[in-house]
Design a protein around this motif. Structure first.
Motif, PDB file in Angstrom:
ATOM      1  N   LEU A  35       7.136  84.112 131.830  1.00  0.00           N
ATOM      2  CA  LEU A  35       8.056  85.045 131.846  1.00  0.00           C
ATOM      3  C   LEU A  35       7.608  86.566 131.959  1.00  0.00           C
ATOM      4  O   LEU A  35       8.191  87.347 132.350  1.00  0.00           O
ATOM      5  CB  LEU A  35       8.875  85.053 130.638  1.00  0.00           C
ATOM      6  N   TYR A  57      12.600  88.015 138.466  1.00  0.00           N
ATOM      7  CA  TYR A  57      13.297  87.462 137.074  1.00  0.00           C
ATOM      8  C   TYR A  57      14.701  87.223 137.250  1.00  0.00           C
ATOM      9  O   TYR A  57      15.405  88.028 136.910  1.00  0.00           O
ATOM     10  CB  TYR A  57      13.081  88.847 136.170  1.00  0.00           C
ATOM     11  N   GLN A  60      16.686  86.884 133.732  1.00  0.00           N
ATOM     12  CA  GLN A  60      16.956  88.025 133.344  1.00  0.00           C
ATOM     13  C   GLN A  60      17.889  89.053 134.036  1.00  0.00           C
ATOM     14  O   GLN A  60      18.876  89.874 133.387  1.00  0.00           O
ATOM     15  CB  GLN A  60      15.641  88.886 133.035  1.00  0.00           C
ATOM     16  N   GLY A 167      19.088 100.206 133.903  1.00  0.00           N
ATOM     17  CA  GLY A 167      18.575  98.771 134.680  1.00  0.00           C
ATOM     18  C   GLY A 167      17.381  98.685 134.041  1.00  0.00           C
ATOM     19  O   GLY A 167      16.839  99.491 133.185  1.00  0.00           O
ATOM     20  N   CYS A 168      16.653  97.567 134.841  1.00  0.00           N
ATOM     21  CA  CYS A 168      15.208  97.142 134.230  1.00  0.00           C
ATOM     22  C   CYS A 168      14.396  98.257 134.071  1.00  0.00           C
ATOM     23  O   CYS A 168      13.690  98.327 133.152  1.00  0.00           O
ATOM     24  CB  CYS A 168      14.628  96.016 135.250  1.00  0.00           C
ATOM     25  N   CYS A 171      13.583 100.361 130.940  1.00  0.00           N
ATOM     26  CA  CYS A 171      12.941  99.778 129.686  1.00  0.00           C
ATOM     27  C   CYS A 171      11.638  99.112 130.086  1.00  0.00           C
ATOM     28  O   CYS A 171      10.802  98.732 129.375  1.00  0.00           O
ATOM     29  CB  CYS A 171      13.809  98.644 128.926  1.00  0.00           C
ATOM     30  N   HIS A 172      11.287  98.742 131.362  1.00  0.00           N
ATOM     31  CA  HIS A 172      10.107  97.751 131.798  1.00  0.00           C
ATOM     32  C   HIS A 172       9.170  98.726 132.853  1.00  0.00           C
ATOM     33  O   HIS A 172       9.684  99.357 133.567  1.00  0.00           O
ATOM     34  CB  HIS A 172      10.487  96.645 132.351  1.00  0.00           C
ATOM     35  N   HIS A 203       4.473  95.895 118.591  1.00  0.00           N
ATOM     36  CA  HIS A 203       5.411  95.268 119.705  1.00  0.00           C
ATOM     37  C   HIS A 203       6.901  95.016 119.219  1.00  0.00           C
ATOM     38  O   HIS A 203       7.929  95.307 119.887  1.00  0.00           O
ATOM     39  CB  HIS A 203       4.839  93.806 120.185  1.00  0.00           C
ATOM     40  N   ARG A 207      10.540  97.093 120.651  1.00  0.00           N
ATOM     41  CA  ARG A 207      11.740  96.472 121.106  1.00  0.00           C
ATOM     42  C   ARG A 207      12.901  97.199 120.706  1.00  0.00           C
ATOM     43  O   ARG A 207      13.860  97.222 121.544  1.00  0.00           O
ATOM     44  CB  ARG A 207      11.864  94.945 120.487  1.00  0.00           C
TER      45      ARG A 207
END
Ligand code: HEC
Ligand code: HEC
Length: 302
Positions: A35, A57, A60, A167-168, A171-172, A203, A207
């Protein structure tokens, strides 16, 4: 003999359970690695569109899309007319709806009467900063134009550029898929508060910190600057009022933020009936969470 048989049976059951558990742990670990696999070494082309991430993904993406199901909102001014008086002279007295899912963030920002009906890139009423927590197009624009240029001018200046709701890519990281903070104001706020930056954090803390890119109290700091051609400009930079810590003990309460505003003589607006300088906390979800038991025990924010 009976005792021995029982013991043997018991041990076999225990060994079996342990083997299953180990298998399960291995399986989970395999899943976790799978993942968090980097989506694309070159990065995702068009990463502002969550649909592009869906290719890597799909699961997700499906759960992200579920934010569409939270589609109802209430007209808070109609529900509680006292707010019209409390916020007299402030944009929120024009229109204030309760929030709903991330899927709608952009649409709700465009629909609200607070953003008015600008006729070109220069008419107001609100500054570009009002896009900041609505879209992954914002980090892109900050990277392309520079932070100060992004925060200069009226909201409509970027109307044709901001097209994707949260959207993704908010945060990523699109190369590693790891959690990432994409706006500079959060780390500046954390540093001012004497806290670890996002990158220095554990970590577990990361989050929740991704949410603190938006679910925080902020104000627009008037910043004079000169562009490359030497033209004088004024930016309204999203700033977190955290320099006295996020309150008492650098942790609980809002006292630190009030002290900060008092020190710089800042008010969100002057009340049009009482002429009183006013502050309105926006959405200090991260600060509230951090001062409560879940934040103190460092659980995940949601
Ligand atoms: C890029 C900015 C941004 C980030 C990052 C962000 N949010 Fe939001 N969130 C918003 C906005 C804006 C809304 C309101 C959308 C609307 O009403 O149309 C919202 C709405 C919500 C809502 C539904 C409304 C409510 O208040 O109950 C929840 C729940 C929520 N966010 C949780 C989170 C969590 C948890 C995280 C971190 C994992 C997070 N958000 C990260 C901007 C953001
Ligand atoms: C508001 C912030 C936010 C947004 C938007 C978001 N994620 Fe996440 N994502 C997180 C957090 C927080 C975690 C948990 C990370 C952890 O525990 O390591 C996570 C975990 C993940 C993981 C790791 C595996 C898992 O499921 O725990 C993947 C892959 C992922 N997200 C992909 C996506 C994709 C694809 C999108 C867009 C469709 C997306 N995320 C949108 C915050 C976000």
């Amino acid at each position: 003999m009976m005792k021995f048989k029982l013991l043997l049976a018991g041990s076999l059951v225990a060994i079996g359970a342990m083997a299953l558990l180990a298998n399960n742990i291995n399986e989970k670990e395999k899943q976790r690695v799978e993942l968090t696999k980097a989506p694309s070494q070159a990065g995702i082309v068009g990463k502002e569109k969550s649909e592009e991430w869906a290719k890597y993904y799909p699961r997700q993406f499906d759960s992200w899309k579920k934010t569409k199901e939270y589609d109802t909102f209430a007209d808070m001014l109609a529900k509680d007319p006292a707010l019209n008086i409390a916020w007299a002279g402030y944009a929120f007295s024009k229109d204030y709806n309760s929030p709903r899912g991330h899927y709608y963030a952009l649409q709700d920002n465009i629909n609200t009467l607070r953003t008015g009906a600008p006729v070109d890139a220069k008419t107001g009423p609100l500054p570009t900063a009002c896009w900041t927590c609505k879209s992954p197009d914002i980090p892109r624009l900050i990277e392309e134009d520079g932070e100060l240029e992004f925060f200069t001018g009226k909201w409509a200046k970027y109307g044709s550029q901001v097209v994707n709701s949260i959207g993704c890519a908010n945060c990523h990281d699109d190369k590693t898929a790891e959690l990432k903070v994409r706006v500079p104001h959060l780390n500046r706020g954390l540093q001012a508060a004497g806290l670890k930056t996002f990158e220095e954090s554990t970590h577990q803390d990361k989050r929740s910190l991704v949410c603190a890119q938006c679910h925080v109290e902020y104000y627009f700091k008037k910043t004079e600057w000169k562009d490359a051609k030497g033209v004088d400009k004024t930016a309204m930079v999203v700033t977190l009022p955290w320099a006295n810590g996020i309150g008492k003990d650098g942790n609980a309460g809002v006292e630190g933020m009030i002290k900060y505003y008092d020190e710089i003589g800042f008010a969100d607006w002057t009340h049009s009936i009482s002429k009183t300088p006013m502050l309105k906390a926006q959405h200090p979800g991260y600060e509230f969470w951090k001062s409560g038991i879940h934040g103190q025990k460092r659980c995940f924010m949601c």
